[in-house]
Every structure is written in structure tokens, then in C-alpha cells.
Scaffold this motif. Structure first.
Motif, PDB file in Angstrom:
ATOM      1  N   GLN A 385       0.902  -1.395  -0.015  1.00 55.19           N
ATOM      2  CA  GLN A 385      -0.024   0.151  -0.063  1.00 55.19           C
ATOM      3  C   GLN A 385       0.758   1.295  -0.178  1.00 55.19           C
ATOM      4  O   GLN A 385       0.469   2.079  -0.749  1.00 55.19           O
ATOM      5  N   LEU A 386       1.824   1.366   0.700  1.00 52.40           N
ATOM      6  CA  LEU A 386       2.796   2.364   0.761  1.00 52.40           C
ATOM      7  C   LEU A 386       3.452   2.603  -0.476  1.00 52.40           C
ATOM      8  O   LEU A 386       3.599   3.553  -1.053  1.00 52.40           O
ATOM      9  N   GLY A 387       3.793   1.366  -1.306  1.00 54.55           N
ATOM     10  CA  GLY A 387       4.431   1.395  -2.592  1.00 54.55           C
ATOM     11  C   GLY A 387       3.510   2.260  -3.515  1.00 54.55           C
ATOM     12  O   GLY A 387       4.188   2.827  -4.289  1.00 54.55           O
ATOM     13  N   ALA A 388       2.385   1.716  -3.566  1.00 53.01           N
ATOM     14  CA  ALA A 388       1.308   2.317  -4.263  1.00 53.01           C
ATOM     15  C   ALA A 388       1.255   3.720  -4.041  1.00 53.01           C
ATOM     16  O   ALA A 388       0.716   4.578  -5.211  1.00 53.01           O
ATOM     17  N   ARG A 389       1.358   4.376  -3.044  1.00 51.25           N
ATOM     18  CA  ARG A 389       1.427   5.682  -2.811  1.00 51.25           C
ATOM     19  C   ARG A 389       2.540   6.498  -3.012  1.00 51.25           C
ATOM     20  O   ARG A 389       2.635   7.481  -2.655  1.00 51.25           O
ATOM     21  N   GLY A 390       3.522   5.627  -3.627  1.00 47.87           N
ATOM     22  CA  GLY A 390       4.987   6.442  -3.944  1.00 47.87           C
ATOM     23  C   GLY A 390       6.111   6.359  -2.910  1.00 47.87           C
ATOM     24  O   GLY A 390       6.868   7.215  -3.091  1.00 47.87           O
ATOM     25  N   VAL A 391       5.781   5.429  -1.874  1.00 43.60           N
ATOM     26  CA  VAL A 391       7.019   5.429  -0.995  1.00 43.60           C
ATOM     27  C   VAL A 391       8.068   4.178  -1.378  1.00 43.60           C
ATOM     28  O   VAL A 391       7.462   3.104  -1.453  1.00 43.60           O
ATOM     29  N   SER A 392       9.238   4.541  -1.377  1.00 44.30           N
ATOM     30  CA  SER A 392      10.087   3.451  -1.425  1.00 44.30           C
ATOM     31  C   SER A 392      10.792   3.058  -0.184  1.00 44.30           C
ATOM     32  O   SER A 392      11.323   3.648   0.769  1.00 44.30           O
ATOM     33  N   LEU A 393      10.590   1.719   0.035  1.00 41.68           N
ATOM     34  CA  LEU A 393      10.868   0.974   1.516  1.00 41.68           C
ATOM     35  C   LEU A 393      12.012   0.120   1.229  1.00 41.68           C
ATOM     36  O   LEU A 393      12.170  -0.854   0.391  1.00 41.68           O
ATOM     37  N   MET A 394      13.053   0.510   2.097  1.00 41.59           N
ATOM     38  CA  MET A 394      14.214  -0.420   2.132  1.00 41.59           C
ATOM     39  C   MET A 394      14.288  -1.017   3.385  1.00 41.59           C
ATOM     40  O   MET A 394      14.020  -0.467   4.205  1.00 41.59           O
ATOM     41  N   PHE A 395      14.655  -2.309   3.416  1.00 40.81           N
ATOM     42  CA  PHE A 395      15.047  -3.328   4.607  1.00 40.81           C
ATOM     43  C   PHE A 395      16.261  -4.126   4.347  1.00 40.81           C
ATOM     44  O   PHE A 395      16.700  -4.629   3.280  1.00 40.81           O
ATOM     45  N   SER A 396      16.931  -4.032   5.705  1.00 45.83           N
ATOM     46  CA  SER A 396      18.180  -4.735   5.410  1.00 45.83           C
ATOM     47  C   SER A 396      17.946  -6.209   5.476  1.00 45.83           C
ATOM     48  O   SER A 396      17.083  -6.643   5.733  1.00 45.83           O
ATOM     49  N   SER A 397      18.840  -6.948   4.836  1.00 45.15           N
ATOM     50  CA  SER A 397      18.660  -8.491   4.063  1.00 45.15           C
ATOM     51  C   SER A 397      18.855  -9.378   5.320  1.00 45.15           C
ATOM     52  O   SER A 397      18.438 -10.305   5.342  1.00 45.15           O
ATOM     53  N   GLY A 398      19.751  -8.907   6.496  1.00 39.42           N
ATOM     54  CA  GLY A 398      19.907  -9.805   7.603  1.00 39.42           C
ATOM     55  C   GLY A 398      21.442 -10.205   7.679  1.00 39.42           C
ATOM     56  O   GLY A 398      22.186  -9.952   6.546  1.00 39.42           O
ATOM     57  N   ASP A 399      21.754 -10.414   8.937  1.00 39.73           N
ATOM     58  CA  ASP A 399      23.164 -10.509   9.420  1.00 39.73           C
ATOM     59  C   ASP A 399      23.961 -11.999   9.618  1.00 39.73           C
ATOM     60  O   ASP A 399      24.773 -12.158  10.278  1.00 39.73           O
ATOM     61  N   GLY A 400      23.053 -13.035   8.923  1.00 37.86           N
ATOM     62  CA  GLY A 400      23.247 -14.243   9.294  1.00 37.86           C
ATOM     63  C   GLY A 400      23.540 -15.158   8.086  1.00 37.86           C
ATOM     64  O   GLY A 400      23.589 -16.247   8.184  1.00 37.86           O
ATOM     65  N   GLY A 401      24.052 -14.525   7.159  1.00 38.67           N
ATOM     66  CA  GLY A 401      24.168 -15.348   5.784  1.00 38.67           C
ATOM     67  C   GLY A 401      22.933 -15.794   5.353  1.00 38.67           C
ATOM     68  O   GLY A 401      21.893 -15.418   5.429  1.00 38.67           O
TER      69      GLY A 401
END
Length: 599
Positions: A385-401
């Protein structure tokens, strides 16, 4: 809410009264809605106190989400005629709203348990219904009993159950009720803070004054030991770009009592961004979240995220969101509310906001398998829903390989929690959601994958179409049978950025810190600069990035082909030509990306 009084009936059974009238169980004919096996690492110690308060979130079906998803992909595809034509808050809410029948059926069910409209709150689209009830009432509503569960390793406690039911007439009008079967433990990524420089890799250049990369970019050799804002700007080809748009904004989310310290920020600015001295960020409290400025309570994660994201993008208006959720609690105290993990609390808030920042980064995650699939899908739909409103969301992929988030391969627990206890790579959520941009990690210059870079394949989400070609190419390159049965074909991360040796200020001192929690705000900083370039030209923001990144944007990314992400007793996956589940499509070349987003 009507006052609930526990008392013993004449028949010596425990009953509930609401306003003096006797309530008997109303769920005896219920159908099991969700059940889970006892989660590894958690132990049920005793029954939960009947007066302990649970905040139940009841998810109603979003009947037209498939239409929203179609809109999202069209407006995010740079080759589509609707590219950039983002939806309004009201248009999005209309598409995810439940049917009036579902609203009425659920309201009637709640009323049968003594809950009135005054006891109910709703999300803006009315697709979530939130009620606070004692455990005794929740058990009656859901045909179950709640226990007090303790996570052995952390000592964290939660009031949960292994299954719950809904009445026959309600079952089809509710997708999920949480917190019930959710045993996830939202955590910050495993950032490692140290006060001295890390020993450089033996083949990394630290003697020259500058390193010239194959693409002609020149970077100070000192960046191999200490990463600063200038290092990132040099490496990612953004030297000399100055933000101009007054419409552009960037946001950082904070959870679990991670406070961003302003005094530390000023020290960081004095050291790396002197033109930003005496500037700060807007602080927004979500659900009572705090941002204590006691220097002893400064958070390494929060300081890292705000210092680099806001330092890269100054003078772009910046916001730090602190969301309360999942605090330690003593379940015998009835006034303490046991609530969901905080992503949905933040989503409720940000989706109700008419003008959220165009770029937002988050460096917190759960093991995907600890999050009920129904809940993961609903949270993921909120990100859509946020993407459809024009928001770019970044999430870190994790630190455990490819492991469970534990950065030490020797202590990783790579087993499925489906009762088979089978060896399995453990993806992270929300990085596995196809509607966010997951950011993996690199190290050194020239860049190589950093060993802890989280990546792999989701067990919940189907591979999105924008990934088909890239991921299939990677899978065909694997020797036949490699890691058979350890993963599914829906993949992350999408991109990557430097993720170690970041110089920050923490509790008045400088030091180095690392994790994909550094890569995500760094990548988000460059996305915000791209949004600035577009907004300055009268163009809409980028919004959901992935369809662009996997198509037109590919030539603006630098492929990383060295390194791997070991875990679960394996070497993990290798970084290789093209997309890979370690560094994704690669790292940003801002200069090229800027040209591409202005086409």
C-alpha cells in the motif's frame, strides 16, 4: 468496554459476567483458524493470568488487494504508460477495504462477547479491527486457552496459544487474529560496534592514496578501513550532487527502545558533514515510542541509521519514527498490554498519514518461519500500500548469511519449525516480502560480498514476475542438486551496499560499526537523492523500486561477483555475475541511476 467481573457460578465453574449478565462459552462450535507446533526455543511455563490484557488485531479480508497489486506493478514499471502515477491515500484504502458484510459479521461477533463500538478501533481502511480484552475473554472468543511462554535464550516472555478457532459464521470473514500464534522476536540486525579499526583483508589496498575502479571512479584508499559519508559518495558516484527539492523527505524507523541521540549526531556532523551542524531531524512517536536523549541510552542501531541516512541527504527534511512494541513485561500485572511485533503498529500509523516520506529505511527483522504466514502476508500487503502511494521502502537483508540471523555460523539453528526439524536455510522477514527492496551487504574497495550478508529464498512468497529472468539465470548456474530441499525459489536481496567499518558517534565516542543495518540506510540515502532529482524536475517520486531496478535501472548498478554468505554449516551462496542471493543486482552508481530516473 463493559466492566468484566470474574466470579464463581453456583455450579463452581469459572464464568464471566458483563454488566451483571452471565456469559457462557460462545465458541463451542468453532472451526480451527490457525494452529502451530510448539516453537523451538520457547517453553510454556503456566497458564496466562486471566486478567492480563491482550491487544487483539483482527484482520478482515482485503477483497480487492489483487487490483491494488495490479496498480502497483503498472505504476512501478518504467515501461508502462502509467509509470509514476501513484495512488492517493483514499484510493488505496478503497482497494483494501473489507466488505460491509465482513464488517457487520465481525461486529456482531464482538458484540456477543460484550464489546461495543466504543471498545473497537479500526485501521483507516477498516481492514483491521483492534480490541483490548483480558486473556479470559480472548480465550472465550477464540475457543482456546493462553499460556505464558518464555524464550529460553533471551528470557523474553509472551502470552500466546498454539491454536485458535472462530465460529462457523465468522470464519470466512476473518483472515487472522494476532497476537495468538505469533512467536516472532523482532530484533535489530546484529550490528557489531568496536572502538578500533578492523584488520583489513590481506589483498585489500591500504597503501595507495587512492583506488581507481574499473569504471573510472576514484576512491580514497582509507575507505578500506573506515567508511564515511565521503567514501560512500565517492564509491557510488554522487560527489557534487546537492539536494534541492523542498518536497522531498526521508524517514528512518526505530524499534525496541533504540534511541537516536542528537548530541552524537552533532559530533558526527562536525566530523563528516560540517555544513549540517546544528540541524536535526523531526522525531515522531508511534504508539508511545520514546527517544530519550540521555547519552547512556543512545542506541547504536538508531545512531547508525540516522547519522548516515540523514548525513548523506542533508538538507533533505528527515524524520525518525520511534515505535513502542514488544517491551519486557510482567504478565501478572493486568495493566500491561501484550501486543504484536511493532511493524504493523508503525504501518497503522504511517498509512493513516497523508504525506509520508518518499524514502524510508528499516534495519529490523524476524526469522520468516517465526512469523505466521497469514500475518507476514498482511504486513507485506501494508508495504504494498505504501509503494502504491509512492513510498520507496528499504529493509536490511539480515546478518546471518543463509542462517537464522545469528552471525556466528557455529551457533546458528537452521531447522524448520514445521515438526520435521529438517535442515533448512532460514530467510528473514520483512526482507523476503516482494513489495520492499531488500539490501544486502558488501565490504572493501573494490567491493566483495560481506560474509554475513543475509540472502536466500522465501518460504512464504511466490517469486514476483520482475525477478523471474534474473533469478532463473542464477538457479541455472548452480550445479544440479546444490542445496536441494534447503530453499524455495522466491529470492532476496534485491541490491546491496557497503555494510561494515562505518564510522559513527555513539555515546560521545567515535567507533566503527557494521551490518546490513548499515547498508540499508546508505542505499536509502542514495534513493532519496534520486527522488530529489525527480521532484526537482517536476516528476513524481520513484515509489516501489524493484520493477525499475530489475529492468531499466540494471545498468545503473555495479555487479558484485566475489564473496559468499556462509551459514547453516554450508558455504552459502556465491556472489556471481548477474543477480545472486548475496548482493542482489549489485551496488548503486548514483550518476548513472540519476540519468535513468530522469528519462
Amino acid at each position: 468496554m463493559a466492566y468484566l467481573v470474574l466470579h464463581f457460578c453456583i455450579t463452581i465453574t469459572l464464568c464471566l459476567t458483563v454488566g451483571g449478565s452471565l456469559l457462557r462459552p460462545k465458541n463451542s462450535t468453532g472451526i480451527v483458524k490457525e494452529s502451530v507446533l510448539p516453537p523451538p526455543g520457547w517453553v510454556r511455563s503456566r497458564d496466562a493470568p486471566l486478567d492480563h490484557i491482550l491487544e487483539l488485531r483482527i484482520g478482515l479480508p482485503q477483497l480487492n488487494f489483487h487490483i491494488l497489486e495490479q496498480h502497483l506493478y503498472e505504476i512501478s514499471d518504467p515501461e508502462h504508460e502509467r509509470y509514476g502515477m501513484h495512488l492517493s491515500k483514499e484510493e488505496v484504502e478503497e482497494l483494501v477495504a473489507p466488505s460491509e458484510e465482513s464488517i457487520n459479521v465481525v461486529d456482531k461477533w464482538l458484540a456477543s462477547h460484550g464489546l461495543t463500538q466504543h471498545d473497537v478501533s479500526r485501521s483507516p481502511a477498516k481492514d483491521w479491527v483492534i480490541v483490548k480484552v483480558p486473556v479470559g475473554v480472548a480465550g472465550e472468543m477464540l475457543g482456546t486457552s493462553f499460556g505464558l511462554w518464555t524464550h529460553k535464550a533471551s528470557g523474553q516472555t509472551a502470552v500466546r496459544t498454539l491454536k485458535y478457532s472462530l465460529p462457523v459464521d465468522v470464519h470466512g470473514h476473518v483472515e487472522l487474529v494476532q497476537p495468538t500464534t505469533m512467536f516472532s522476536r523482532t530484533t535489530g540486525q546484529k550490528t557489531t560496534f568496536r572502538w578500533s579499526n578492523q584488520q583489513a583483508h590481506e589483498d585489500v589496498d591500504t597503501e595507495s592514496s587512492q583506488i581507481t575502479l574499473p569504471n573510472g571512479i576514484m576512491v580514497d584508499a582509507s575507505c578500506n578501513q573506515t567508511v564515511t559519508i565521503n567514501c560512500l559518495k565517492q564509491l557510488y558516484n554522487a560527489v557534487g550532487f546537492a539536494p534541492k527539492s523542498k518536497q522531498n523527505k526521508i524517514g528512518i524507523t526505530g524499534y525496541l527502545g533504540q534511541f537516536a541521540n542528537i548530541a552524537d549526531l552533532q559530533l558526527f556532523y562536525a566530523d563528516q558533514r560540517p555544513d549540517a551542524l546544528n540541524s536535526s531531524f523531526q522525531f515522531i512517536s508511534v504508539n508511545g515510542g520514546q527517544n530519550s536523549q540521555n547519552i547512556s541510552q543512545a542506541g547504536g542501531e538508531a545512531n547508525l541509521d540516522t547519522q548516515f541516512a540523514f548525513g548523506l541527504t542533508f538538507p533533505t527534511p528527515a524524520t525518525f519514527y520511534s515505535t513502542a512494541g514488544m517491551p519486557p513485561f510482567t504478565p501478572d500485572i493486568g495493566t500491561t498490554t501484550d501486543s504484536n511485533e511493532p511493524y504493523t503498529t508503525w504501518l497503522d500509523f504511517i498509512l493513516s498519514h497523508p504525506n509520508p516520506p518518499q524514502t524510508i529505511s528499516t534495519s529490523y527483522a524476524d526469522d520468516e518461519q517465526t512469523v505466521p504466514e497469514t500475518f507476514a502476508r498482511r504486513a507485506c500487503s501494508g508495504f504494498a500500500q505504501l509503494g502504491a502511494r509512492g513510498v520507496s521502502l528499504m529493509f536490511s537483508s539480515g546478518d546471518g548469511g543463509v542462517g537464522d540471523g545469528d552471525p556466528d555460523p557455529a551457533t546458528q539453528q537452521c531447522f524448520s519449525n514445521d515438526g520435521r526439524n529438517a535442515t533448512r536455510f532460514i530467510p528473514g522477514f520483512p526482507a523476503s516480502c516482494p513489495f520492499v527492496t531488500a539490501v544486502g551487504g558488501t565490504i572493501f574497495i573494490p567491493e566483495r560480498a560481506v560474509s554475513f550478508s543475509g540472502g536466500g529464498f522465501s518460504n512464504f512468497f511466490a517469486r514476483p514476475q520482475y525477478q523471474d529472468q534474473a533469478v532463473q539465470t542464477f538457479l541455472r548456474s548452480l550445479p544440479k542438486g546444490t542445496y536441494a530441499g534447503l530453499f524455495n525459489p522466491s529470492a532476496f536481496p534485491d541490491v546491496s551496499a557497503l555494510a561494515d567499518n562505518f564510522k559513527i558517534f555513539f555515546r560521545g565516542r567515535s567507533g566503527l560499526i557494521g551490518g546490513t543495518s548499515a547498508a540499508s540506510p546508505a542505499f536509502a540515502g542514495f534513493v532519496s537523492l534520486l527522488n530529489d532529482a525527480r521532484l526537482s524536475r517536476g516528476l513524481p517520486p520513484l515509489g516501489f523500486l524493484n520493477p525499475f531496478l530489475y529492468s531499466r535501472g540494471l545498468t545503473g548498478l555495479t555487479d558484485i561477483t566475489v564473496g559468499s554468505n556462509p551459514g547453516c554449516g554450508t558455504p552459502g551462496f556465491n556472489a556471481t555475475k548477474g543477480w545472486d542471493p548475496v548482493t542482489g543486482l549489485g551496488t548503486p552508481n548514483f550518476g548513472k541511476l540519476k540519468e535513468l530516473v530522469l528519462l
